[in-house]
Design an enzyme around this catalytic site. Structure first.
Site, PDB file in Angstrom:
ATOM      1  CB  CYS A  16      20.558 110.904 -56.700  1.00 57.30           C
ATOM      2  SG  CYS A  16      19.147 110.153 -57.555  1.00 57.30           S
ATOM      3  CB  CYS A  19      22.209 107.530 -57.648  1.00 59.95           C
ATOM      4  SG  CYS A  19      22.069 108.365 -59.247  1.00 59.95           S
ATOM      5  CG  ASP A  42       6.360 103.848 -54.760  1.00 63.15           C
ATOM      6  OD1 ASP A  42       6.524 104.666 -55.687  1.00 63.15           O
ATOM      7  OD2 ASP A  42       6.190 104.193 -53.566  1.00 63.15           O
ATOM      8  CG  ASN A  97       4.259 111.778 -61.417  1.00 65.27           C
ATOM      9  OD1 ASN A  97       3.261 111.884 -62.115  1.00 65.27           O
ATOM     10  ND2 ASN A  97       4.274 111.079 -60.294  1.00 65.27           N
ATOM     11  N   GLY A 103       3.864 116.328 -59.692  1.00 69.14           N
ATOM     12  CA  GLY A 103       3.973 115.323 -58.632  1.00 69.14           C
ATOM     13  C   GLY A 103       5.325 114.645 -58.532  1.00 69.14           C
ATOM     14  CB  THR A 105       8.636 113.627 -54.680  1.00 71.30           C
ATOM     15  OG1 THR A 105       8.536 112.213 -54.878  1.00 71.30           O
ATOM     16  CG2 THR A 105       7.232 114.212 -54.554  1.00 71.30           C
ATOM     17  CG  HIS A 108      17.464 108.584 -60.736  1.00 65.87           C
ATOM     18  ND1 HIS A 108      18.794 108.261 -60.475  1.00 65.87           N
ATOM     19  CD2 HIS A 108      17.047 107.674 -61.645  1.00 65.87           C
ATOM     20  CE1 HIS A 108      19.148 107.211 -61.197  1.00 65.87           C
ATOM     21  NE2 HIS A 108      18.094 106.835 -61.920  1.00 65.87           N
ATOM     22  CG  HIS A 110      10.759 107.811 -60.759  1.00 68.22           C
ATOM     23  ND1 HIS A 110      11.398 109.017 -60.530  1.00 68.22           N
ATOM     24  CD2 HIS A 110       9.494 107.964 -60.285  1.00 68.22           C
ATOM     25  CE1 HIS A 110      10.555 109.847 -59.927  1.00 68.22           C
ATOM     26  NE2 HIS A 110       9.390 109.235 -59.781  1.00 68.22           N
ATOM     27  CG  HIS A 112       5.206 106.017 -60.716  1.00 70.32           C
ATOM     28  ND1 HIS A 112       5.111 105.933 -59.347  1.00 70.32           N
ATOM     29  CD2 HIS A 112       5.813 107.207 -60.963  1.00 70.32           C
ATOM     30  CE1 HIS A 112       5.629 107.020 -58.781  1.00 70.32           C
ATOM     31  NE2 HIS A 112       6.061 107.814 -59.753  1.00 70.32           N
TER      32      HIS A 112
HETATM   33  P1  AMP Z   1       7.443 110.720 -57.890  1.00 66.43           P
HETATM   34  O1  AMP Z   1       6.500 111.370 -56.918  1.00 66.43           O
HETATM   35  O2  AMP Z   1       6.855 110.474 -59.259  1.00 66.43           O
HETATM   36  O3  AMP Z   1       8.766 111.451 -57.954  1.00 66.43           O
HETATM   37  O4  AMP Z   1       7.710 109.261 -57.336  1.00 66.43           O
HETATM   38  C1  AMP Z   1       8.631 108.983 -56.340  1.00 66.43           C
HETATM   39  C2  AMP Z   1       8.193 107.692 -55.733  1.00 66.43           C
HETATM   40  O5  AMP Z   1       9.284 107.161 -54.997  1.00 66.43           O
HETATM   41  C3  AMP Z   1       7.024 107.805 -54.744  1.00 66.43           C
HETATM   42  O6  AMP Z   1       5.935 107.017 -55.214  1.00 66.43           O
HETATM   43  C4  AMP Z   1       7.607 107.281 -53.437  1.00 66.43           C
HETATM   44  O7  AMP Z   1       6.672 106.525 -52.705  1.00 66.43           O
HETATM   45  C5  AMP Z   1       8.760 106.449 -53.911  1.00 66.43           C
HETATM   46  N1  AMP Z   1       9.862 106.279 -52.966  1.00 66.43           N
HETATM   47  C6  AMP Z   1      10.447 107.229 -52.204  1.00 66.43           C
HETATM   48  N2  AMP Z   1      11.472 106.705 -51.519  1.00 66.43           N
HETATM   49  C7  AMP Z   1      11.535 105.391 -51.852  1.00 66.43           C
HETATM   50  C8  AMP Z   1      12.371 104.300 -51.483  1.00 66.43           C
HETATM   51  N3  AMP Z   1      13.381 104.458 -50.616  1.00 66.43           N
HETATM   52  N4  AMP Z   1      12.139 103.081 -52.022  1.00 66.43           N
HETATM   53  C9  AMP Z   1      11.112 102.908 -52.893  1.00 66.43           C
HETATM   54  N5  AMP Z   1      10.292 103.891 -53.299  1.00 66.43           N
HETATM   55  C10 AMP Z   1      10.493 105.115 -52.786  1.00 66.43           C
HETATM   56 ZN    ZN Z   2      20.138 109.518 -59.467  1.00 69.00          ZN
END
Ligand code: AMP
Ligand code: ZN
Length: 124
Positions: A16, A19, A42, A97, A103, A105, A108, A110, A112
């Site tokens: 993850c 994580c 982000d 999300n 949306g 992706t 884990h 989170h 925003h």
């Molecule tokens: P979501 O699409 O809601 O799952 O948000 C995942 C977010 O994680 C996206 O806005 C990505 O730009 C962000 N993201 C992906 N990898 C990283 C990373 N290594 N460090 C910081 N943000 C990341």
């Molecule tokens: Zn995790």
């Protein structure tokens, strides 16, 4: 952070990304931490302030977090408010999300935190 033995959803989920950030093995720009949460910028910012607040323990999404650790769930929102305030904003948008179609992706949980520009509604 709780160890894996303490519960089915606690601790670090193998592979993850978030994580890895919580553990400090994946680099990130951490801006705020609490007992149960970590907040970092982000990588692909969608606003002047775009921070993700995550629980230290692994939960796939916000609903699982709320069911499994309501205290951490509340702490996520409190931390998000603290982040926005520290960056000078009293107006901000919080996004959770949940599910690929919405949306999500990274699976884990989170939150925003978006601030620093006017926001359209409805969202895309
Ligand atoms: P979501 O699409 O809601 O799952 O948000 C995942 C977010 O994680 C996206 O806005 C990505 O730009 C962000 N993201 C992906 N990898 C990283 C990373 N290594 N460090 C910081 N943000 C990341
Ligand atoms: Zn995790």
């Amino acid at each position: 952070m709780a160890s894996r033995e303490e519960g089915p959803v606690s601790g670090s989920a193998e592979g993850c990304l978030f994580c890895g950030i919580v553990a400090g093995v994946v680099p990130s720009d951490v801006v705020h931490t609490t007992e149960r949460t970590v907040a970092f910028r982000d990588l692909n910012a969608q606003a002047p302030t775009h921070v993700l607040v995550v629980p230290k323990d692994h939960y796939a999404n916000a609903a699982e977090l709320a069911a499994g650790d309501p205290t951490a769930s509340a702490e996520l929102v409190t931390a998000a408010h603290a982040v926005a305030t520290a960056e000078g904003y009293d107006s901000y948008r919080l996004v959770l999300n949940t599910g690929a179609e919405a949306g999500q992706t990274v699976f884990h949980a989170h939150l925003h935190v978006l601030a620093g520009r006017s926001m359209a509604w409805p969202p895309g």
